[in-house]
Design a protein around this motif. Sequence first.
Motif, PDB file in Angstrom:
ATOM      1  N   THR A   6       0.785  -1.078  -0.074  1.00 58.33           N
ATOM      2  CA  THR A   6       0.093   0.022   0.065  1.00 58.33           C
ATOM      3  C   THR A   6       0.756   1.239  -0.035  1.00 58.33           C
ATOM      4  O   THR A   6       2.140   1.249   0.221  1.00 58.33           O
ATOM      5  N   ASP A   7       0.349   2.534  -0.229  1.00 57.61           N
ATOM      6  CA  ASP A   7       1.065   3.658  -0.476  1.00 57.61           C
ATOM      7  C   ASP A   7       1.517   3.726   1.366  1.00 57.61           C
ATOM      8  O   ASP A   7       2.737   4.443   1.293  1.00 57.61           O
ATOM      9  N   GLY A  52       8.222   3.024   4.735  1.00 52.87           N
ATOM     10  CA  GLY A  52       9.554   2.345   4.338  1.00 52.87           C
ATOM     11  C   GLY A  52       9.496   0.570   4.863  1.00 52.87           C
ATOM     12  O   GLY A  52      10.505   0.278   5.008  1.00 52.87           O
ATOM     13  N   LYS A  53       8.315   0.191   4.921  1.00 49.37           N
ATOM     14  CA  LYS A  53       8.170  -1.108   5.076  1.00 49.37           C
ATOM     15  C   LYS A  53       8.120  -1.820   3.798  1.00 49.37           C
ATOM     16  O   LYS A  53       7.219  -1.823   2.942  1.00 49.37           O
ATOM     17  N   LEU A  54       9.215  -2.360   3.523  1.00 44.80           N
ATOM     18  CA  LEU A  54       9.452  -3.407   2.346  1.00 44.80           C
ATOM     19  C   LEU A  54       9.270  -4.746   2.390  1.00 44.80           C
ATOM     20  O   LEU A  54       9.410  -5.272   3.543  1.00 44.80           O
TER      21      LEU A  54
END
Length: 175
Positions: A166-167, A173-175
């Motif tokens: 999600t945006d 910064g959650k990858l």
Amino acid sequence: MGKAGTGAKAGIVAGLVYGIFSGIFSYVTLTVFKADVMKVLAKEAAAESAINSSIHITAAELYATAVDLSIAEGIIGGLIVGLILGIIFAYVHGKLPGKNMIVKGEIFGLILWLIFDLLIGAFDISSYGILYYVVTLGLGIISLLVFGYLLGTLYSRWAEKETPMTDEQFNAGKL
């Protein structure tokens, strides 16, 4: 990959394990119920010889082939069936009861057991006997519940990794 691809991938892995169980159980069943199986195979061998006199095959040869190929047939069949059922599961899991995919997988396995082992397997009662049928029911439910558990677990794990970011996740910064 999409839900069909995820279902296919989960189905192949679950099908491999199912096939190993199924092959081993088939080998054991053929060995334990050798006399009952040999009676049926003797009728089949006699029928083939009556139809085509150039075929000379014995029940012992048919039995040896069945035993020798039982595990390989289980594994190959498990992979093929797992692929097909994994794709089906991908499309029907939303209609199955349960709050998580493991429960949905187990219910799917139980439905398969009811259809294939309980109902269709009942046609073998007249050929192999009631004890053979009951044993195959017990071994079949073990195999299909393991299949359902693995299918639900793997589908859930792999489907989660495929959900788009999600945006908010991207900006955080959650990858």
